[in-house]
Structures are given as structure tokens and as C-alpha cells.
Design a protein around this motif. Structure first.
Motif, PDB file in Angstrom:
ATOM      1  N   ASP A 141      32.800  41.511  28.370  1.00  0.00           N
ATOM      2  CA  ASP A 141      33.510  41.159  29.677  1.00  0.00           C
ATOM      3  C   ASP A 141      33.282  39.821  29.983  1.00  0.00           C
ATOM      4  OD1 ASP A 141      33.786  43.841  29.887  1.00  0.00           O
ATOM      5  OD2 ASP A 141      31.550  44.379  30.881  1.00  0.00           O
ATOM      6  N   PHE A 142      33.581  38.778  29.011  1.00  0.00           N
ATOM      7  CA  PHE A 142      33.509  37.458  29.152  1.00  0.00           C
ATOM      8  C   PHE A 142      34.614  37.177  30.385  1.00  0.00           C
ATOM      9  CE2 PHE A 142      35.444  33.357  28.284  1.00  0.00           C
ATOM     10  CZ  PHE A 142      34.446  32.350  28.578  1.00  0.00           C
ATOM     11  N   ASP A 143      35.840  37.392  29.809  1.00  0.00           N
ATOM     12  CA  ASP A 143      36.864  37.216  30.616  1.00  0.00           C
ATOM     13  C   ASP A 143      36.969  37.581  32.068  1.00  0.00           C
ATOM     14  OD1 ASP A 143      37.433  39.496  29.405  1.00  0.00           O
ATOM     15  OD2 ASP A 143      39.263  39.750  29.947  1.00  0.00           O
ATOM     16  N   VAL A 144      36.429  38.720  32.203  1.00  0.00           N
ATOM     17  CA  VAL A 144      36.385  39.464  33.716  1.00  0.00           C
ATOM     18  C   VAL A 144      35.329  38.604  34.536  1.00  0.00           C
ATOM     19  CG1 VAL A 144      35.957  41.379  34.796  1.00  0.00           C
ATOM     20  CG2 VAL A 144      36.868  41.598  32.816  1.00  0.00           C
ATOM     21  N   ALA A 145      34.137  38.131  33.778  1.00  0.00           N
ATOM     22  CA  ALA A 145      33.113  37.508  34.618  1.00  0.00           C
ATOM     23  C   ALA A 145      33.802  36.069  34.971  1.00  0.00           C
ATOM     24  CB  ALA A 145      31.893  37.508  33.916  1.00  0.00           C
ATOM     25  N   ASP A 146      34.254  35.462  33.762  1.00  0.00           N
ATOM     26  CA  ASP A 146      34.936  33.995  34.128  1.00  0.00           C
ATOM     27  C   ASP A 146      35.946  33.952  35.236  1.00  0.00           C
ATOM     28  OD1 ASP A 146      34.993  31.415  33.061  1.00  0.00           O
ATOM     29  OD2 ASP A 146      37.134  31.924  32.423  1.00  0.00           O
ATOM     30  N   LEU A 147      36.675  35.023  35.437  1.00  0.00           N
ATOM     31  CA  LEU A 147      37.629  35.021  36.453  1.00  0.00           C
ATOM     32  C   LEU A 147      37.118  34.858  37.969  1.00  0.00           C
ATOM     33  CD1 LEU A 147      40.503  37.822  35.400  1.00  0.00           C
ATOM     34  CD2 LEU A 147      40.602  35.220  35.249  1.00  0.00           C
ATOM     35  N   SER A 148      35.825  35.339  38.216  1.00  0.00           N
ATOM     36  CA  SER A 148      35.194  35.308  39.346  1.00  0.00           C
ATOM     37  C   SER A 148      34.647  33.981  39.399  1.00  0.00           C
ATOM     38  CB  SER A 148      34.260  36.408  39.450  1.00  0.00           C
ATOM     39  OG  SER A 148      33.134  36.333  38.420  1.00  0.00           O
ATOM     40  N   VAL A 149      34.015  33.303  38.498  1.00  0.00           N
ATOM     41  CA  VAL A 149      33.894  31.969  38.578  1.00  0.00           C
ATOM     42  C   VAL A 149      34.898  30.860  38.565  1.00  0.00           C
ATOM     43  CG1 VAL A 149      32.710  30.336  36.979  1.00  0.00           C
ATOM     44  CG2 VAL A 149      31.677  32.528  36.905  1.00  0.00           C
ATOM     45  N   LEU A 150      35.981  31.494  38.112  1.00  0.00           N
ATOM     46  CA  LEU A 150      37.221  30.555  38.145  1.00  0.00           C
ATOM     47  C   LEU A 150      37.590  30.374  39.631  1.00  0.00           C
ATOM     48  CD1 LEU A 150      39.419  28.598  36.911  1.00  0.00           C
ATOM     49  CD2 LEU A 150      40.825  30.858  36.299  1.00  0.00           C
ATOM     50  N   GLU A 151      37.646  31.560  40.384  1.00  0.00           N
ATOM     51  CA  GLU A 151      37.970  31.701  41.430  1.00  0.00           C
ATOM     52  C   GLU A 151      37.084  30.529  42.536  1.00  0.00           C
ATOM     53  OE1 GLU A 151      39.906  35.680  43.394  1.00  0.00           O
ATOM     54  OE2 GLU A 151      37.648  35.858  42.370  1.00  0.00           O
ATOM     55  N   ARG A 152      35.777  30.585  42.374  1.00  0.00           N
ATOM     56  CA  ARG A 152      34.792  29.620  43.102  1.00  0.00           C
ATOM     57  C   ARG A 152      35.234  28.191  42.815  1.00  0.00           C
ATOM     58  NH1 ARG A 152      31.047  33.862  41.651  1.00  0.00           N
ATOM     59  NH2 ARG A 152      30.350  32.223  39.805  1.00  0.00           N
ATOM     60  N   GLU A 153      35.451  27.950  41.418  1.00  0.00           N
ATOM     61  CA  GLU A 153      35.812  26.667  41.102  1.00  0.00           C
ATOM     62  C   GLU A 153      37.126  26.035  41.598  1.00  0.00           C
ATOM     63  OE1 GLU A 153      35.467  26.344  36.960  1.00  0.00           O
ATOM     64  OE2 GLU A 153      33.308  26.772  36.617  1.00  0.00           O
ATOM     65  N   ILE A 154      38.149  27.067  41.753  1.00  0.00           N
ATOM     66  CA  ILE A 154      39.314  26.408  42.534  1.00  0.00           C
ATOM     67  C   ILE A 154      39.056  26.108  43.708  1.00  0.00           C
ATOM     68  CG2 ILE A 154      41.455  27.248  43.320  1.00  0.00           C
ATOM     69  CD1 ILE A 154      41.591  29.293  40.892  1.00  0.00           C
ATOM     70  N   LEU A 155      38.147  26.876  44.449  1.00  0.00           N
ATOM     71  CA  LEU A 155      37.786  26.474  46.009  1.00  0.00           C
ATOM     72  C   LEU A 155      36.860  25.055  45.930  1.00  0.00           C
ATOM     73  CD1 LEU A 155      36.461  30.049  47.377  1.00  0.00           C
ATOM     74  CD2 LEU A 155      38.967  28.794  47.806  1.00  0.00           C
ATOM     75  N   GLN A 156      36.166  25.039  45.101  1.00  0.00           N
ATOM     76  CA  GLN A 156      35.399  23.672  44.981  1.00  0.00           C
ATOM     77  C   GLN A 156      36.466  22.341  44.662  1.00  0.00           C
ATOM     78  OE1 GLN A 156      32.776  24.145  41.875  1.00  0.00           O
ATOM     79  NE2 GLN A 156      31.342  25.821  42.967  1.00  0.00           N
ATOM     80  N   VAL A 157      37.223  22.667  43.656  1.00  0.00           N
ATOM     81  CA  VAL A 157      38.493  21.662  43.534  1.00  0.00           C
ATOM     82  C   VAL A 157      39.188  21.288  44.652  1.00  0.00           C
ATOM     83  CG1 VAL A 157      40.273  20.816  42.147  1.00  0.00           C
ATOM     84  CG2 VAL A 157      38.382  21.891  41.233  1.00  0.00           C
ATOM     85  N   SER A 158      39.564  22.319  45.395  1.00  0.00           N
ATOM     86  CA  SER A 158      40.216  22.306  46.588  1.00  0.00           C
ATOM     87  C   SER A 158      39.601  21.586  47.662  1.00  0.00           C
ATOM     88  CB  SER A 158      40.715  23.604  47.278  1.00  0.00           C
ATOM     89  OG  SER A 158      41.531  24.187  46.418  1.00  0.00           O
TER      90      SER A 158
END
Length: 235
Positions: A141-158
Motif C-alpha cells: 500500500d505504498f502508493d496509497v499511503a504516499d498520496l496522503s503524504v503528498l497532499e500534506r506536502e502540497i499544502l506545505q509548498v503552497s
């Protein structure tokens, strides 16, 4: 020293952002795999680390009121390049999130790129692609878990982009480039004209020899015609 350090970090960020952009374009295609998703994660983490390392010295330099005008202009150019890298990184992260959500790895899916393979060979290829290493099976489930992390990182970059714009006001349209508009085209045109001149110089001897050969051929042709006329009159 701070300017040279920022330049080096920005060059690394440019390369990392370009690499991430290239990787994102393959998500959901026939080359998509867990290796690709892991490489995407590592690359975007590297880009964010570089962005954090650049932001502090660049912001401090531009907020320094004692900075010389020429030095400030150079830092403003670096700032514009840095902002462009962050904008591209954020856009690609959002694209990776959308594609990763639409094309999960461990569910039946249809790739974006069709290879045209069909029949029995397609079944063999599908069985070969379904065989995963033990390391990948452990993190199914690496890709599924990484998507939630990616959402948080997008907010951090914004938030990073917004924070930068609030601390330093550098309108992009006010920053002057080092070279004049079209300098690359002018340099290439001048190089082309120099190349054309050298070609003309090389072809001059060839043109003279061709003209001489044409003159000799014409003289021989006229002599042959005159001889033919004389023979005709004598006969």
C-alpha cells in the motif's frame, strides 16, 4: 558568499524540479511501477529540502536594506528563478496526486499509453508484470499511503510560496534580465553569418574552376560546330 551558495543550490533545485516533472509525466502509463512512485517520492523530497535551504539566505539577503543595488538586482533574479521552480514543483505535485489517485498500482487499471499488444502474449506480459519483489510486496500500500503524504506536502509548498510573497515583495515584471531580448537569436544569427562567409570563401576557388571549365567546353563545342559546317560545305 551567500550569493554563490544560493546559485549552487538553485542550480540543483532546477535540475531536481526538471527531473520530477519528467517522472510525473509517466505516471499512469505503461512504464508506471512502484519503483517509479518511490523515485517520485525521493525526488520531490529532495526538491523540498533544497527549497527550504535556499529560502532562508535568499529572504535574508533581500530584506537587507544595506545591500548594494547591483547585488540586490542579482538576488532578485535568483528570487524570480526560485519562485518559478516552486510554482512548477507545486503544479507537478498536484498533477502527481491526480494521476496517482486515478491510476493506483495494486488494482486493475487501464494504462494511459496503449502498446498495441494483444492475444496470448498480452497474458504472459500481464503475469510477468504482476510478479513483484518481496520488498514491494511488503509495502503493497505504498502508493496509497504516499498520496496522503503528498497532499500534506502540497499544502506545505503552497504555504512556503505564500510566506515568501508576504516577506519579500519582488514583482517579477520589474526584474531585468542580464541579456537583452533576443540575444540568443542574435548570437546564433551572427554565428550563422560567419559560417556562411567561411563557406563562400571555401567555394570561391570551386566557382573559378567551374567557370574556366565551362569556357573551355564552350570553345570546344564551337570549334566542333565550325568543323562540321566546313565538312558539310566541302562535301
Amino acid at each position: 558568499m551567500a550569493r554563490e551558495e544560493c546559485k549552487a543550490l538553485l542550480d540543483a533545485l532546477n535540475k531536481t524540479t526538471a527531473c520530477y516533472h519528467h517522472l510525473v509525466l509517466t505516471v499512469g502509463g505503461s512504464a508506471d511501477s512502484q519503483n517509479l512512485r518511490e523515485e517520485l517520492q525521493k525526488t520531490r523530497h529532495k526538491a523540498q529540502e533544497l527549497a527550504v535551504a535556499i529560502r532562508a539566505p535568499l529572504t535574508a539577503a533581500l530584506r537587507d536594506r544595506s545591500l548594494a543595488a547591483e547585488e540586490r538586482a542579482e538576488f532578485e533574479r535568483l528570487w524570480v528563478s526560485f519562485s518559478g521552480c516552486l510554482d512548477l514543483l507545486e503544479a507537478d505535485m498536484r498533477r502527481a496526486l491526480a494521476l496517482g489517485t486515478a491510476f493506483p498500482l495494486h488494482t486493475p487499471r487501464r494504462p494511459l499509453v496503449r502498446t498495441g499488444v494483444a492475444g496470448d502474449s498480452a497474458g504472459v506480459a500481464a503475469r510477468a508484470l504482476s510478479a513483484r519483489s518481496l520488498r514491494h510486496e511488503a509495502g503493497g500500500d505504498f502508493d496509497v499511503a504516499d498520496l496522503s503524504v503528498l497532499e500534506r506536502e502540497i499544502l506545505q509548498v503552497s504555504e512556503m510560496i505564500h510566506d515568501m510573497e508576504m516577506k519579500v515583495n519582488v514583482p517579477r515584471w520589474t526584474v531585468q534580465a542580464r541579456q537583452t531580448a533576443g540575444a540568443e537569436l542574435l548570437s546564433s544569427a551572427s554565428a550563422g553569418s560567419m559560417g556562411g562567409a567561411s563557406v563562400q570563401e571555401r567555394t570561391r576557388p570551386c566557382d573559378v574552376s567551374k567557370a574556366l571549365a565551362a569556357t573551355v567546353f564552350s570553345a570546344v563545342l564551337l570549334a566542333a560546330v565550325a568543323l562540321a559546317i566546313s565538312v558539310a560545305k566541302l562535301s
